[in-house]
Enzyme design. Structure first.
Site, PDB file in Angstrom:
ATOM      1  N   CYS A 149      43.091 -50.749  21.210  1.00  7.69           N
ATOM      2  CA  CYS A 149      43.840 -50.151  20.104  1.00  7.69           C
ATOM      3  C   CYS A 149      44.354 -51.281  19.209  1.00  7.69           C
ATOM      4  CB  CYS A 149      44.977 -49.256  20.594  1.00  7.69           C
ATOM      5  SG  CYS A 149      46.167 -50.049  21.689  1.00  7.69           S
ATOM      6  N   LYS A 153      42.858 -41.405  29.235  1.00  8.85           N
ATOM      7  CA  LYS A 153      41.399 -41.363  29.064  1.00  8.85           C
ATOM      8  C   LYS A 153      40.715 -40.893  30.342  1.00  8.85           C
ATOM      9  CE  LYS A 153      41.178 -44.718  25.302  1.00  8.85           C
ATOM     10  NZ  LYS A 153      42.631 -44.965  25.217  1.00  8.85           N
ATOM     11  N   ALA A 177      43.121 -47.767  33.811  1.00 12.38           N
ATOM     12  CA  ALA A 177      43.454 -46.355  33.619  1.00 12.38           C
ATOM     13  C   ALA A 177      44.887 -46.111  33.167  1.00 12.38           C
ATOM     14  CB  ALA A 177      43.185 -45.584  34.916  1.00 12.38           C
TER      15      ALA A 177
END
Length: 433
Positions: A361, A244, A239
């Site tokens: 990413c 998100k 997290a």
């Protein structure tokens, strides 16, 4: 400060960053502290020059046939800012605080040289060791894809649907020039110029009240495509600061249970204030403890495990151009091990019929499709959800989105060139019921 003086400051800063191996953000802060006469506009303009040099570090040196700090700054003015030799010469007049006049060779290079015949790592401005990895993913388009990853990123915001609607936020933030994002139904975008100052989003009333969050559109889409539903049991396994997690809570409409954890409790620290501001009431933060059993009671019970995996961050180069020149092959090897371990840990938590949403990413196959295929080989009770089906979460936008992204059997990839987002990969895998 005059434009010429700003240019001199940028040359000084690039030299400091290169010779002292200083992180760019730290060097800019120290320069601002030592030069308090520089106003906020000056500091923003100088920072813009420095970041643009780091974006175009290889191509600017190629154009100038020189890799000094001065050469890189001058080359950037041509490669990134589109200035011709005479325009650059006008800034470098040798006056007080201005750079020294151009030499004959500098003027000639600015007037005639381009990157047309440069090798891909130079034309695309990325470290040479990454060339085979990018070639594997993009083939002959790798320089074009990398050039887009070297561009300036806009400022994207996500509307928190627990508190607001996008139409209202468009009106509330009209003074900042916001526009809807092209793909995310929750996104707002502010285009930023080369010398733009920070628009001060954190001081806006709607931010303070939790109606908006700063989040790249690609990250918004990754959370949306993960497919969390109201009433489900969902775990955000990596997290971090909670970007998100907040998006998932809104998508779940505060129904069901959302757990948030991270293997580094320091990364989790900001999540508590952000959750309070957002109005999310269905989130339980599981702070890691030394015994390491904070998720034992969730084994086999989770509908969706979201993994925002630790990765090289290559897809986010637009926002951190300094990072691409610091990433090393050894870092990739470490991330690959961490990703595999995280995926294996997630498998035990998913109930039959549940899903894992694996997100990075990064744009590298090693961290994306290869990693997913390795997991599926180790865990035959999981199967990939077809990416075309995953994209269906975008509704009427799904058709064009499917055509824009790179799609494979296991997942889909967004890139700055294809979707005008940061580079994000997502694969959804379902456990056989």
């Amino acid at each position: 400060m005059t434009p010429a003086a700003r240019l001199s400051a940028a040359i000084e800063l690039i030299d400091t960053i290169e010779t002292q191996r200083s992180p760019a953000a730290g060097a800019l802060r120290e320069w601002g502290t030592a030069h308090r006469f520089a106003g906020s506009g000056d500091r923003a303009a100088i920072a813009g020059l420095v970041w643009d040099v780091l974006r175009r570090r290889a191509s600017s040196a190629w154009v100038m046939e020189d890799d000094t700090a001065r050469a890189r700054v001058l080359g950037m003015l041509k490669v990134e800012r589109g200035m011709d030799a005479d325009a650059v010469s006008a800034l470098c007049d040798g006056g007080r605080f201005a750079p020294a006049p151009l030499t004959e060779s500098e003027h000639a290079a600015l007037a005639s040289r381009t990157t047309a015949d440069a090798p891909a790592p130079v034309a695309g401005d990325y470290p040479e060791w990454l060339d085979p990895y990018l070639a594997q993913m993009f083939g002959d388009d790798r320089a074009l894809e990398a050039t887009a990853m070297a561009s300036r990123a806009p400022l994207d915001l996500r509307v928190n649907t627990l508190k607001a609607r996008r139409e209202k936020m468009l009106a509330s933030l009209a003074h900042l020039g916001v526009a809807p994002t092209p793909w995310s139904p929750l996104g707002l975008r502010i285009e930023l110029g080369a010398d733009a100052r920070n628009p001060g989003i954190h001081a806006e009333e709607v931010f303070i009240k939790g109606a908006i969050e700063v989040q790249d559109e690609g990250s918004q889409l990754a959370a949306l495509l993960a497919g969390a539903k109201p009433g489900e049991q969902v775990l955000d396994l990596c997290a971090g600061g909670g970007g998100k997690t907040l998006a998932l809570a809104a998508l779940m409409e505060n129904k069901g249970q959302l757990y948030a954890t991270d293997d580094d409790k320091r990364r989790l620290a900001p999540i508590h204030d952000r959750l309070e501001r957002s109005g999310a009431r269905n989130v339980q933060v599981r702070t890691p403890k030394s015994v390491g059993n904070e998720l034992a009671d969730l084994e086999g019970k989770i509908d969706l495990v979201l993994i925002d995996a630790p990765c090289t961050g290559i897809g986010a180069w637009r926002r951190n151009p300094d990072a691409k020149w610091r990433v090393r092959p050894g870092a990739l090897e470490i991330r690959l091990r961490e990703q595999a371990a995280t995926l294996d840990a997630a498998a035990a938590l998913v109930k039959p019929g549940g899903r894992i949403a694996y997100i990075t990413c990064s744009v590298l196959s090693d961290e994306n499709g290869d990693q997913v295929r390795g997991f599926l080989g180790r865990h035959p009770d999981f199967v990939p959800v077809p990416p075309a089906e995953v994209a269906g979460a975008l509704g009427e936008r799904a058709f064009l989105f499917r055509r824009a992204v790179l799609m494979a059997e296991e997942g889909l990839l967004m890139t700055p060139r294809r979707t005008d987002t940061d580079g994000f990969y997502i694969s959804v895998m379902a456990r056989r019921g």
